[in-house]
Motif scaffolding. Structure first.
Motif, PDB file in Angstrom:
ATOM      1  N   THR A 162       0.845  -1.201   0.000  1.00  0.00           N
ATOM      2  CA  THR A 162       0.000   0.000   0.000  1.00  0.00           C
ATOM      3  C   THR A 162       0.877   1.247   0.000  1.00  0.00           C
ATOM      4  O   THR A 162       0.628   2.189  -0.751  1.00  0.00           O
ATOM      5  CB  THR A 162      -0.940  -0.003   1.226  1.00  0.00           C
ATOM      6  OG1 THR A 162      -1.767  -1.160   1.165  1.00  0.00           O
ATOM      7  CG2 THR A 162      -1.822   1.237   1.255  1.00  0.00           C
ATOM      8  N   SER A 165       2.426   1.934  -3.294  1.00  0.00           N
ATOM      9  CA  SER A 165       1.447   2.447  -4.258  1.00  0.00           C
ATOM     10  C   SER A 165       1.042   3.882  -3.944  1.00  0.00           C
ATOM     11  O   SER A 165       0.091   4.399  -4.540  1.00  0.00           O
ATOM     12  CB  SER A 165       0.193   1.564  -4.254  1.00  0.00           C
ATOM     13  OG  SER A 165       0.511   0.253  -4.631  1.00  0.00           O
ATOM     14  N   ARG A 167      -0.507   4.989  -1.465  1.00  0.00           N
ATOM     15  CA  ARG A 167      -1.837   5.060  -0.859  1.00  0.00           C
ATOM     16  C   ARG A 167      -1.681   5.000   0.655  1.00  0.00           C
ATOM     17  O   ARG A 167      -0.657   4.598   1.177  1.00  0.00           O
ATOM     18  CB  ARG A 167      -2.716   3.908  -1.347  1.00  0.00           C
ATOM     19  CG  ARG A 167      -3.038   4.001  -2.843  1.00  0.00           C
ATOM     20  CD  ARG A 167      -3.889   2.842  -3.336  1.00  0.00           C
ATOM     21  NE  ARG A 167      -3.078   1.618  -3.332  1.00  0.00           N
ATOM     22  CZ  ARG A 167      -3.509   0.445  -2.879  1.00  0.00           C
ATOM     23  NH1 ARG A 167      -4.716   0.299  -2.400  1.00  0.00           N
ATOM     24  NH2 ARG A 167      -2.717  -0.609  -2.903  1.00  0.00           N
TER      25      ARG A 167
END
Length: 184
Positions: A162, A165, A167
């Protein structure tokens, strides 16, 4: 052995700074020297805990998989080495060499670092972002000694992927579970 869950560390909590003995090189080293460009994973472990022994290979594999991607991994032992001599610095060095730890293995003799992190058990795992703010504090995965679930590191891997990415990890962590830290 006393089965102990990890305590809660709120997201966004700043990692407590420290300077500790790195048992492999026998040098004093700080969190600021060790932190990763993308993030830092800190885990409290020890040499003899069956829960740590159960996941040692995965901790090594995680470091191998993510260090080149900007993450640093730091292992810390805070156990009382007077009562538990197998967790003293010389035994830590032998253990780290035998297990092929690709990360520093620090000794928290005063136990101040474990207290600053509110660590409770071994293993106790923390993921911090590039600014050393807490992203995740919880289990490696659902595997425990004897439960038949393969060790995969899936929970920590999910957090790191995560972060890669760009995010924000929004999952609810399950507490880690293991032996209690051996306090003085």
């Amino acid at each position: 052995m006393s089965l102990t869950p990890s305590n809660i560390l709120e997201r966004g909590t700043l990692a407590s700074d420290f300077t500790l003995l790195e048992t492999i090189s026998e040098k004093i080293i700080s969190l600021q020297e060790l932190k990763g460009e993308r993030g830092t994973i800190i885990f409290f472990i020890c040499n003899h805990c069956p829960f740590v022994i159960h996941i040692n290979r995965e901790l090594v594999q995680l470091a191998k998989d993510y260090t080149s991607r900007g993450f640093s991994f730091i292992a810390i032992s805070s156990n009382d080495a007077e009562k538990y001599p197998m967790d003293g610095p010389q035994k830590m060095k032998i253990h780290a060499t035998k297990e092929h730890y690709p990360f520093p293995y620090l000794y928290d003799e005063t136990q101040e670092v474990a207290k600053a992190y509110n660590a409770a058990c071994t293993p106790d795992l923390y993921v911090f972002d590039s600014d050393l703010k807490s992203i995740y504090h919880g289990q490696l995965d659902d595997s425990r000694p004897g439960n038949g679930v393969p060790v995969s590191g899936k929970d920590i891997r999910r957090v790191l992927e995560t972060m890669l990415s760009n995010r924000i990890y929004k999952g609810v962590p399950k507490p880690s579970m293991g032996c209690n830290i051996k306090w003085k």
